[in-house]
Design a protein around this motif. Sequence first.
Motif, PDB file in Angstrom:
ATOM      1  N   PRO A 153       8.710  10.131  18.090  1.00 24.63           N
ATOM      2  CA  PRO A 153       9.760   9.107  18.189  1.00 24.63           C
ATOM      3  C   PRO A 153       9.456   7.866  17.361  1.00 24.63           C
ATOM      4  N   HIS A 154       8.218   7.782  16.867  1.00 32.26           N
ATOM      5  CA  HIS A 154       7.813   6.611  16.072  1.00 32.26           C
ATOM      6  C   HIS A 154       7.561   6.998  14.617  1.00 32.26           C
ATOM      7  N   TYR A 155       8.355   7.969  14.165  1.00 31.05           N
ATOM      8  CA  TYR A 155       8.285   8.434  12.780  1.00 31.05           C
ATOM      9  C   TYR A 155       9.080   7.535  11.841  1.00 31.05           C
ATOM     10  N   ALA A 156      10.166   6.950  12.335  1.00 26.84           N
ATOM     11  CA  ALA A 156      11.025   6.131  11.465  1.00 26.84           C
ATOM     12  C   ALA A 156      11.643   4.950  12.185  1.00 26.84           C
ATOM     13  N   ASP A 157      11.201   4.645  13.413  1.00 26.67           N
ATOM     14  CA  ASP A 157      11.872   3.585  14.173  1.00 26.67           C
ATOM     15  C   ASP A 157      11.675   2.203  13.541  1.00 26.67           C
ATOM     16  N   GLN A 158      10.450   1.897  13.069  1.00 27.50           N
ATOM     17  CA  GLN A 158      10.244   0.602  12.417  1.00 27.50           C
ATOM     18  C   GLN A 158      10.820   0.593  10.999  1.00 27.50           C
ATOM     19  N   THR A 210       6.322  -0.996   8.021  1.00 28.39           N
ATOM     20  CA  THR A 210       7.568  -0.588   7.379  1.00 28.39           C
ATOM     21  C   THR A 210       7.834   0.906   7.464  1.00 28.39           C
ATOM     22  N   TYR A 211       6.787   1.730   7.386  1.00 27.38           N
ATOM     23  CA  TYR A 211       6.991   3.183   7.408  1.00 27.38           C
ATOM     24  C   TYR A 211       6.759   3.780   8.792  1.00 27.38           C
ATOM     25  N   SER A 212       6.537   2.915   9.803  1.00 30.55           N
ATOM     26  CA  SER A 212       6.394   3.301  11.211  1.00 30.55           C
ATOM     27  C   SER A 212       5.003   3.848  11.507  1.00 30.55           C
ATOM     28  N   GLN A 213       4.716   4.014  12.806  1.00 28.19           N
ATOM     29  CA  GLN A 213       3.361   4.305  13.266  1.00 28.19           C
ATOM     30  C   GLN A 213       2.893   5.727  12.968  1.00 28.19           C
ATOM     31  N   GLY A 262       4.366  -0.154  -1.345  1.00 25.85           N
ATOM     32  CA  GLY A 262       5.003  -1.466  -1.240  1.00 25.85           C
ATOM     33  C   GLY A 262       4.662  -2.098   0.089  1.00 25.85           C
ATOM     34  N   SER A 263       5.510  -3.010   0.555  1.00 30.92           N
ATOM     35  CA  SER A 263       5.280  -3.689   1.831  1.00 30.92           C
ATOM     36  C   SER A 263       4.944  -2.667   2.906  1.00 30.92           C
ATOM     37  N   SER A 264       3.875  -2.907   3.641  1.00 35.98           N
ATOM     38  CA  SER A 264       3.398  -1.930   4.618  1.00 35.98           C
ATOM     39  C   SER A 264       3.253  -2.601   5.980  1.00 35.98           C
ATOM     40  N   PHE A 265       2.050  -3.025   6.365  1.00 39.00           N
ATOM     41  CA  PHE A 265       1.903  -3.767   7.621  1.00 39.00           C
ATOM     42  C   PHE A 265       2.076  -5.252   7.324  1.00 39.00           C
ATOM     43  N   ILE A 266       3.189  -5.809   7.761  1.00 39.66           N
ATOM     44  CA  ILE A 266       3.499  -7.215   7.500  1.00 39.66           C
ATOM     45  C   ILE A 266       3.272  -8.002   8.787  1.00 39.66           C
ATOM     46  N   GLN A 267       2.664  -9.160   8.665  1.00 38.05           N
ATOM     47  CA  GLN A 267       2.480 -10.028   9.827  1.00 38.05           C
ATOM     48  C   GLN A 267       2.798 -11.465   9.447  1.00 38.05           C
ATOM     49  N   TYR A 275       0.834  -1.195   0.000  1.00 42.66           N
ATOM     50  CA  TYR A 275       0.000   0.000   0.000  1.00 42.66           C
ATOM     51  C   TYR A 275       0.871   1.248   0.000  1.00 42.66           C
ATOM     52  N   PRO A 276       0.267   2.418  -0.246  1.00 42.53           N
ATOM     53  CA  PRO A 276       1.052   3.652  -0.251  1.00 42.53           C
ATOM     54  C   PRO A 276       1.759   3.898   1.083  1.00 42.53           C
ATOM     55  N   TRP A 277       2.962   4.430   1.001  1.00 41.78           N
ATOM     56  CA  TRP A 277       3.733   4.779   2.194  1.00 41.78           C
ATOM     57  C   TRP A 277       3.365   6.164   2.725  1.00 41.78           C
ATOM     58  N   HIS A 278       2.610   6.923   1.972  1.00 41.37           N
ATOM     59  CA  HIS A 278       2.276   8.289   2.368  1.00 41.37           C
ATOM     60  C   HIS A 278       0.781   8.531   2.139  1.00 41.37           C
ATOM     61  N   GLY A 279       0.203   9.424   2.951  1.00 41.74           N
ATOM     62  CA  GLY A 279      -1.163   9.849   2.702  1.00 41.74           C
ATOM     63  C   GLY A 279      -2.216   9.029   3.404  1.00 41.74           C
ATOM     64  N   SER A 280      -3.432   9.103   2.891  1.00 39.38           N
ATOM     65  CA  SER A 280      -4.615   8.601   3.582  1.00 39.38           C
ATOM     66  C   SER A 280      -4.673   7.086   3.678  1.00 39.38           C
ATOM     67  N   GLN A 281      -3.933   6.372   2.851  1.00 36.02           N
ATOM     68  CA  GLN A 281      -4.030   4.912   2.867  1.00 36.02           C
ATOM     69  C   GLN A 281      -2.884   4.249   3.634  1.00 36.02           C
ATOM     70  N   ARG A 282      -2.325   4.968   4.584  1.00 35.01           N
ATOM     71  CA  ARG A 282      -1.353   4.359   5.500  1.00 35.01           C
ATOM     72  C   ARG A 282      -2.080   3.459   6.494  1.00 35.01           C
TER      73      ARG A 282
END
Length: 773
Positions: free
Chosen positions: A737-742, A727-730, A706-711, A246-253
């Motif tokens: 602090p959770h902008y890029a940690d994951q 992948t793009y964090s919470q 691309g890869s987004s929430f993987i389980q 899914y998109p890494w940016h915007g409404s479909q995070r």
Amino acid sequence: MRNRTLLLALLTALVLGIGAIPATANEQGLPPGSRAVVRYTEYGIPHILARDFPGLGYGSGFAAAKDNICTLADVYLSVRGERSRFLGAEAKPDGGLTGAKSNVDSDAFFRSLDATGAVHRMLAAPPPYGPRAEVRELVRGYVQGYNKYLSAGLISDPRCAGKPWVRPITEFDVYRHVYAITAGGTDSFADAMVNARPGPEAKRGNVLASVRGSNANRDRGSNAIAIGRAGSAPGRSSVLLGNPHYPWHGSQRFWQNQLTIPGKFDVTGASLLGFPLVQIGHNADFAWSHTVSTSANFSLFENPTVPGDPRSYLVNGKPERMRATRVTVPVREGKPISKTVYRTRYGPVVTAMPDGTALPWGSTAYSVHDVNAANMRALNTWFGLDIARNTKGVAQALRATQGSPWVNTIASDSQGHALYSDAQASPNVTDADVARCGTVLGKQLYAATGTAVLDGARADCGPATDPEAVQPGLLGPSKQPRLSRPDFVTNSNDSAWLTNPARPLTDYPRTMGDIGTQRSLRTQEGILTAQRRIAGTDGLPGKGFTEANMRELLFRDTSRAAVLAGRETARLCAELEPGTPACSALSTWDGRFSLQSKGSLLFQRFFLKVAELGSPWLVPFDPGHPVTTPNTLNTGDPGVRKAFRDAVAELRAAGLALDTPLAAGQYVVRNGERIPVHGGPHALGVLDVITPQWDPKRGNTEVVHGSSFIQSVEFTARGPRASTLLTYSQSADPSSPHYADQTRLFSAGKWVRDRFTAAEIASAPGLQTTVLR
């Protein structure tokens, strides 16, 4: 950054009347007077605990706003039709909600929907048309929680802090947003709807190529593999990989969370921002994910217009006047702008396909019938999945609601079953209907893509009622593909045909997908990954799947294209670039898109161009061998040779050596930090899909989707055990602090331990607990 975060937390507690409680307290219940408890485990993942559904929604709305207030506020600005008023008419809106290319067209689209009253009518209806009682309570609480966070005035994200368009929301705003996501067919025609006007006779564009192209280039996709008992390693009853692209940016995070009402409701996973339910994830008994389906969710109707009166059309030889909906959009720059949307009995009139291909409005007008335009049942579907207890319950929830929009469902359970189902909101268009009512264009389009163009001049060609369907115009669930297996099922955005090659599915209408056609390289890779692990021939110890080896296989980043064409590419390099380090790298490359792989970046740029050639293979596709054909790259093809030269030129222009490691030419930048990203584009047959954005001067410098929430989830006698990764964090807030940690974890190939039980949550290092009173 750390001090700022602590200060914000303290101010939040003072302003909102919330309190921190010790990490070891209240794991099993809620303090007196509280509405919800939010327990934050590693990487800012909230586990929301409440006594009832309004409280659960309250905690969800508060926590979601805390992490992503600017993204959410932008969504609500869009669905209210107010972007032009605050941001300007010609600015570009978030493409995740509509296909509109300007704010004014986005606003006109949403205002026209409001004017029809469609969402209000669906909300007024009882289930299954309208939301069930628990869903309404969740939404009510979500709105209160979101507004409670907003009222604190603690927004730190500079994108929207202090902006006048960040305002409290209503329940109707949430339902508008749900509608915008589910009605993907209508939304994609937004520009063509609000700008539709009759004009002089003109030539119709190549609609066949348009639909093929849009299907091939959609920005949503996924992989999912469900393993039953027969395919799992000893001690496991099932394993599931969910890997939406899914998109890494915007409404479909996606946003990860757990929702718990003790003894009543307990589910963990992720949802698209703004949805107060888990949409992919697991509970104590089963796990599931979704993949984008090949089902055609809309049909076109050709409507002959009345000579001299193009706003009227003929049905059974009698004229009908189109319904006109005029809306006015306030604009920041000056006078309001008015637009009119026209509708036939079948749906809105459009004058172009989503990619801009012309559908002239003259002697004929085209209208779109989107079955999801009457779908508010999606929330009921996800609630049903959240509370299901096995794959039978999953199948029942999908059949009973028929609210799943444009996605397949793949699931596994603690009883050892693996399920694939494409039960969703699909148009009731069968092969016989197209033979009877399809236009000349419609029959060609249907055969090639599954999208029908029907004769609007005949009333009997309109949307038909299936006795099984919960809504007129829907295809009945028994006509949709479904497969339950003890070994495995998988889907990577191809049709249902090869869900498992041992049991090909063929009994479904063309509108649900094709049969016996070439599979994508990613589909091949998914099937081979399942088969080889079950047989124990993939180089890993033992046989059968565990959640650990499922993770390892995903992050191997093996390219099916490289397996099929790597040696030929190395020989081509030796011929066209003799003696260069690139050729040596390609000849020894392992075919993986890992960060240190040399040759992978050159191969990526080369094969993306090759994939556009159509059929670059010497051995063509063979339906009798669908997982191993086509193969053998035709290096004598002038197009293939040009593609290699162009790829070489691209890397050199970007200042990258031809044998540069992938990490040097594929990365994202977060707060000035460069984070390398492994994985590769869909066309290369890599399961860990990464769609990079190529900068001609620097290489791949951002990820589009691309890869987004993987389980990766397994079921054992002791319950579920899982690992996850967002992948793009919470948070999309650069100050969080959770902008890029994951994202750093993803770069390193690491995962997050899934904490599901109260004991697992309580034992999380650094657990932070917030009580919402």
